[in-house]
Motif scaffolding. Structure first.
Motif, PDB file in Angstrom:
ATOM      1  N   ILE A  58      26.148 -13.203   7.059  1.00 14.88           N
ATOM      2  CA  ILE A  58      25.027 -12.907   6.353  1.00 14.88           C
ATOM      3  C   ILE A  58      23.994 -13.910   7.081  1.00 14.88           C
ATOM      4  CG2 ILE A  58      23.761 -12.807   4.229  1.00 14.88           C
ATOM      5  CD1 ILE A  58      26.490 -12.818   2.699  1.00 14.88           C
ATOM      6  N   ASP A  59      23.150 -12.878   7.371  1.00 12.37           N
ATOM      7  CA  ASP A  59      21.690 -14.010   8.086  1.00 12.37           C
ATOM      8  C   ASP A  59      20.477 -13.396   7.087  1.00 12.37           C
ATOM      9  OD1 ASP A  59      23.058 -14.843  10.450  1.00 12.37           O
ATOM     10  OD2 ASP A  59      23.110 -12.896  11.137  1.00 12.37           O
ATOM     11  N   LEU A  60      19.886 -14.354   7.175  1.00 19.42           N
ATOM     12  CA  LEU A  60      18.298 -14.207   6.283  1.00 19.42           C
ATOM     13  C   LEU A  60      17.430 -14.406   7.357  1.00 19.42           C
ATOM     14  CD1 LEU A  60      19.138 -16.247   3.202  1.00 19.42           C
ATOM     15  CD2 LEU A  60      19.428 -13.757   3.486  1.00 19.42           C
ATOM     16  N   LEU A  61      16.431 -13.338   7.423  1.00 16.18           N
ATOM     17  CA  LEU A  61      15.385 -13.126   8.490  1.00 16.18           C
ATOM     18  C   LEU A  61      13.999 -13.356   8.077  1.00 16.18           C
ATOM     19  CD1 LEU A  61      17.466 -10.289  10.418  1.00 16.18           C
ATOM     20  CD2 LEU A  61      17.739 -12.468  10.774  1.00 16.18           C
ATOM     21  N   SER A  62      13.207 -13.677   9.151  1.00 21.48           N
ATOM     22  CA  SER A  62      11.899 -13.707   8.761  1.00 21.48           C
ATOM     23  C   SER A  62      11.420 -12.965  10.184  1.00 21.48           C
ATOM     24  CB  SER A  62      11.048 -14.958   8.465  1.00 21.48           C
ATOM     25  OG  SER A  62       9.837 -14.830   8.463  1.00 21.48           O
ATOM     26  N   ASN A  63      10.534 -11.933   9.940  1.00 22.86           N
ATOM     27  CA  ASN A  63      10.254 -11.155  11.219  1.00 22.86           C
ATOM     28  C   ASN A  63      11.302 -10.952  12.263  1.00 22.86           C
ATOM     29  OD1 ASN A  63       7.900 -10.583  10.087  1.00 22.86           O
ATOM     30  ND2 ASN A  63       6.877 -12.570  10.822  1.00 22.86           N
ATOM     31  N   GLY A  64      12.433 -10.801  11.767  1.00 22.69           N
ATOM     32  CA  GLY A  64      13.441 -10.411  12.947  1.00 22.69           C
ATOM     33  C   GLY A  64      14.330 -11.994  13.326  1.00 22.69           C
ATOM     34  N   GLN A  65      13.784 -13.059  13.003  1.00 21.17           N
ATOM     35  CA  GLN A  65      14.230 -14.250  13.104  1.00 21.17           C
ATOM     36  C   GLN A  65      15.001 -15.231  12.022  1.00 21.17           C
ATOM     37  OE1 GLN A  65      13.902 -15.584  16.620  1.00 21.17           O
ATOM     38  NE2 GLN A  65      13.004 -13.234  16.897  1.00 21.17           N
ATOM     39  N   GLU A  66      16.273 -15.470  12.577  1.00 20.98           N
ATOM     40  CA  GLU A  66      16.958 -16.331  11.376  1.00 20.98           C
ATOM     41  C   GLU A  66      16.219 -17.359  10.625  1.00 20.98           C
ATOM     42  OE1 GLU A  66      21.529 -18.045  10.347  1.00 20.98           O
ATOM     43  OE2 GLU A  66      20.817 -17.118  12.351  1.00 20.98           O
ATOM     44  N   ILE A  67      16.010 -17.494   9.572  1.00 16.38           N
ATOM     45  CA  ILE A  67      15.371 -18.568   8.629  1.00 16.38           C
ATOM     46  C   ILE A  67      16.344 -19.792   8.770  1.00 16.38           C
ATOM     47  CG2 ILE A  67      14.255 -19.169   6.598  1.00 16.38           C
ATOM     48  CD1 ILE A  67      13.908 -16.227   6.086  1.00 16.38           C
ATOM     49  N   PRO A  68      15.758 -20.999   8.976  1.00 10.77           N
ATOM     50  CA  PRO A  68      16.824 -22.246   9.023  1.00 10.77           C
ATOM     51  C   PRO A  68      16.893 -22.723   7.677  1.00 10.77           C
ATOM     52  CG  PRO A  68      14.671 -22.705  10.112  1.00 10.77           C
ATOM     53  CD  PRO A  68      14.663 -21.135   9.851  1.00 10.77           C
ATOM     54  N   GLY A  69      18.169 -23.250   7.312  1.00  7.08           N
ATOM     55  CA  GLY A  69      18.252 -24.128   6.188  1.00  7.08           C
ATOM     56  C   GLY A  69      18.916 -23.234   5.148  1.00  7.08           C
ATOM     57  N   ALA A  70      19.368 -22.159   5.328  1.00  6.47           N
ATOM     58  CA  ALA A  70      19.760 -21.287   4.303  1.00  6.47           C
ATOM     59  C   ALA A  70      21.328 -21.711   3.794  1.00  6.47           C
ATOM     60  CB  ALA A  70      20.206 -19.904   4.969  1.00  6.47           C
ATOM     61  N   LYS A  71      21.404 -21.815   2.690  1.00  9.23           N
ATOM     62  CA  LYS A  71      22.754 -22.237   1.866  1.00  9.23           C
ATOM     63  C   LYS A  71      23.547 -20.888   1.565  1.00  9.23           C
ATOM     64  CE  LYS A  71      20.856 -26.590   0.834  1.00  9.23           C
ATOM     65  NZ  LYS A  71      20.781 -27.660   1.266  1.00  9.23           N
ATOM     66  N   GLN A  72      24.899 -20.880   1.340  1.00  5.81           N
ATOM     67  CA  GLN A  72      25.624 -19.915   0.989  1.00  5.81           C
ATOM     68  C   GLN A  72      26.618 -20.511  -0.066  1.00  5.81           C
ATOM     69  OE1 GLN A  72      26.759 -16.986   4.086  1.00  5.81           O
ATOM     70  NE2 GLN A  72      28.929 -17.595   3.779  1.00  5.81           N
ATOM     71  N   THR A  73      26.804 -19.691  -1.109  1.00  6.03           N
ATOM     72  CA  THR A  73      28.091 -19.936  -2.185  1.00  6.03           C
ATOM     73  C   THR A  73      29.354 -19.947  -1.381  1.00  6.03           C
ATOM     74  OG1 THR A  73      28.218 -17.686  -2.889  1.00  6.03           O
ATOM     75  CG2 THR A  73      26.750 -19.072  -4.017  1.00  6.03           C
ATOM     76  N   ASP A  74      30.465 -20.271  -2.222  1.00  2.73           N
ATOM     77  CA  ASP A  74      31.750 -20.322  -1.632  1.00  2.73           C
ATOM     78  C   ASP A  74      32.246 -18.620  -1.540  1.00  2.73           C
ATOM     79  OD1 ASP A  74      32.000 -22.993  -0.920  1.00  2.73           O
ATOM     80  OD2 ASP A  74      32.691 -23.464  -3.150  1.00  2.73           O
TER      81      ASP A  74
END
Length: 118
Positions: A58-74
């Motif tokens: 799963i990647d979170l994007l802003s204008n097609g670029q990955e947003i740094p610092g995303a966290k993910q649940t287990d």
């Protein structure tokens, strides 16, 4: 010996459950923690559920670029051995940015765009 027999039975039940689980495509929900307002800090969330096998990206994007610092649940699973996972990141919506969640599962990639409430 009793503990060994119990462990074997649990292992066999687990294998039986895995063998009955079928491939399932993820259901994806993209939303923000609070109603979206341009220029106001918020949290961008992508919740992915109902998928099997558990390998997923799963990647979170802003204008097609990955947003740094995303966290993910287990990774967690439901009774039917389908899995769910949530990824989130702080963000500040703006009128010129497109925010999206890109999900890759079983070699298939789909992108889901966040729709502002404004």
């Amino acid at each position: 010996m009793k503990a060994f027999v119990c462990a074997v039975v649990v292992g066999l039940l687990w294998l039986a459950a895995l063998s009955t689980a079928k491939e399932a495509s993820p259901k994806v929900q993209v939303y923000s923690r609070k109603p979206g307002e341009f220029g106001k800090p918020n949290t961008f969330i992508c919740h992915v559920s109902g998928f099997h096998p558990p390998e997923i990206k799963i990647d979170l994007l802003s204008n097609g670029q990955e947003i740094p610092g995303a966290k993910q649940t287990d990774l967690a699973f439901e009774e039917n051995w389908h899995y769910h996972l949530t990824r989130h990141v702080p963000f500040t919506p703006s009128s010129d940015a497109v925010f999206a969640c890109r999900v890759t599962h079983l070699g298939n990639t789909k992108t889901y765009t966040w729709e502002t409430d404004m």
